[in-house]
Scaffold this motif. Structure first.
Motif, short mmCIF file in Angstrom:
data_model
loop_
_atom_site.label_atom_id
_atom_site.label_comp_id
_atom_site.label_asym_id
_atom_site.label_seq_id
_atom_site.Cartn_x
_atom_site.Cartn_y
_atom_site.Cartn_z
N GLU A 1 -7.04 -18.16 -3.66
CA GLU A 1 -7.16 -16.73 -3.40
C GLU A 1 -7.11 -16.45 -1.90
O GLU A 1 -6.51 -15.47 -1.47
N ASP B 1 0.79 -17.31 1.60
CA ASP B 1 1.12 -15.93 1.29
C ASP B 1 2.61 -15.68 1.49
O ASP B 1 3.36 -16.56 1.91
N GLN B 2 3.03 -14.48 1.21
CA GLN B 2 4.45 -14.12 1.25
C GLN B 2 5.08 -14.43 2.61
O GLN B 2 6.19 -14.97 2.68
N GLU C 1 3.67 -16.44 -8.09
CA GLU C 1 4.21 -15.59 -7.04
C GLU C 1 5.72 -15.38 -7.21
O GLU C 1 6.23 -14.29 -6.99
N THR D 1 -2.02 -10.16 -4.52
CA THR D 1 -1.30 -10.65 -3.37
C THR D 1 -0.29 -9.60 -2.91
O THR D 1 -0.06 -8.60 -3.61
N LEU E 1 -3.49 -17.33 -0.51
CA LEU E 1 -2.52 -16.28 -0.87
C LEU E 1 -2.89 -14.93 -0.27
O LEU E 1 -2.15 -13.96 -0.46
N ARG E 2 -4.04 -14.88 0.41
CA ARG E 2 -4.54 -13.65 1.03
C ARG E 2 -4.68 -12.52 0.01
O ARG E 2 -4.24 -11.38 0.23
N GLY E 3 -5.30 -12.84 -1.12
CA GLY E 3 -5.56 -11.82 -2.12
C GLY E 3 -6.53 -10.78 -1.60
O GLY E 3 -7.45 -11.09 -0.85
#
Length: 235
Positions: free
Chosen positions: A64, A209-210, A40, A78, A67-69
């Motif tokens: 996955e 995630d971000q 990331e 992502t 990271l909320r792919g």
């Protein structure tokens, strides 16, 4: 200047960012998290869509989801742009790295907790532009269990090229004598040692995630940036 979110025509094996194979000395030391955070960071800072996280762990993995792919099931993405790829079950780590390069991307491979099984592939040295990363937990029992791993990686000539990440997964102070124990466990020179201190966001075991990573401690962001620099060619 090259746009890091679009494919480049040159050989990814010659890029500054090296392929990274991240392996744990035992299960539960943070291998998947370290590899995901590195991929990331690369996506956000340099590679964009060309940064791939590759799940070669051989385990059921929830990265996955954390990271909320989303998007194409064959290659989820992502919010940072990282590609999330699951190779075929029969693929070796070497196969996964080569296939990622063929797709024009640079991989961070989650190799799970198979340090002795993986060693022959790393020792073959058939893959240029690759950095092994070994994740070890800051616990006396796991340090002792890692002794044979460090010894065998040293004998095979791989340890000297390896970046060791010491992960602290609990909000406790380091045990007295832990540093001395680590020195005794590591039987040879390593490429570098990086400490990843406990972070409540990571320790929660939920989203990575971000948006969630904005709550990480500044030290965590700095550690991952340091790891990214350690897996980049010096020019």
């Amino acid at each position: 200047m090259t746009n890091p979110t679009t494919p480049r025509d040159d050989d990814p094996q010659a890029w500054a960012e090296r392929a990274a194979v991240v392996c744990g000395t035992a299960g539960g030391v943070g291998t998947s998290v370290v590899s995901a955070l590195l991929a990331e960071h690369r996506a956000s800072s340099t590679l964009g869509l060309l940064s791939w996280w590759v799940d070669a762990s051989g385990n059921d993995c929830d990265i996955e989801l954390r990271l909320r792919g989303s998007g194409n099931p064959e290659l989820l993405r992502t919010a940072s742009g990282t590609g999330l790829w699951l190779p075929p079950e029969e693929a070796t780590v070497t196969d996964a790295v080569v296939e990622t390069w063929r797709q024009g991307a640079v991989p961070v491979v989650d190799a799970g907790a198979h340090p002795l099984t993986l060693l022959p592939e790393l020792a073959e040295d058939d893959l240029p532009n690759l950095t092994p990363v070994l994740v070890i937990a800051a616990r006396p029992d796991l340090l002792n269990r890692a002794r044979v791993v460090f010894t065998e990686w040293d004998r095979a000539g791989v340890l000297e090229k390896t970046i060791v990440v010491i992960s602290s997964q609990l909000p406790t102070t380091h045990h007295d004598g832990l540093a001395d124990m680590l020195v005794n466990v590591v039987s040879g020179a390593v490429g570098g040692v990086i400490g990843l201190d406990y972070d409540p966001v990571i320790g929660a075991g939920t989203a990575l995630d971000q948006g969630a990573r904005r709550g990480c401690l500044p030290a965590t962001h700095q550690t991952i940036a340091t790891l990214a620099a350690a897996t980049t060619n010096r020019r």
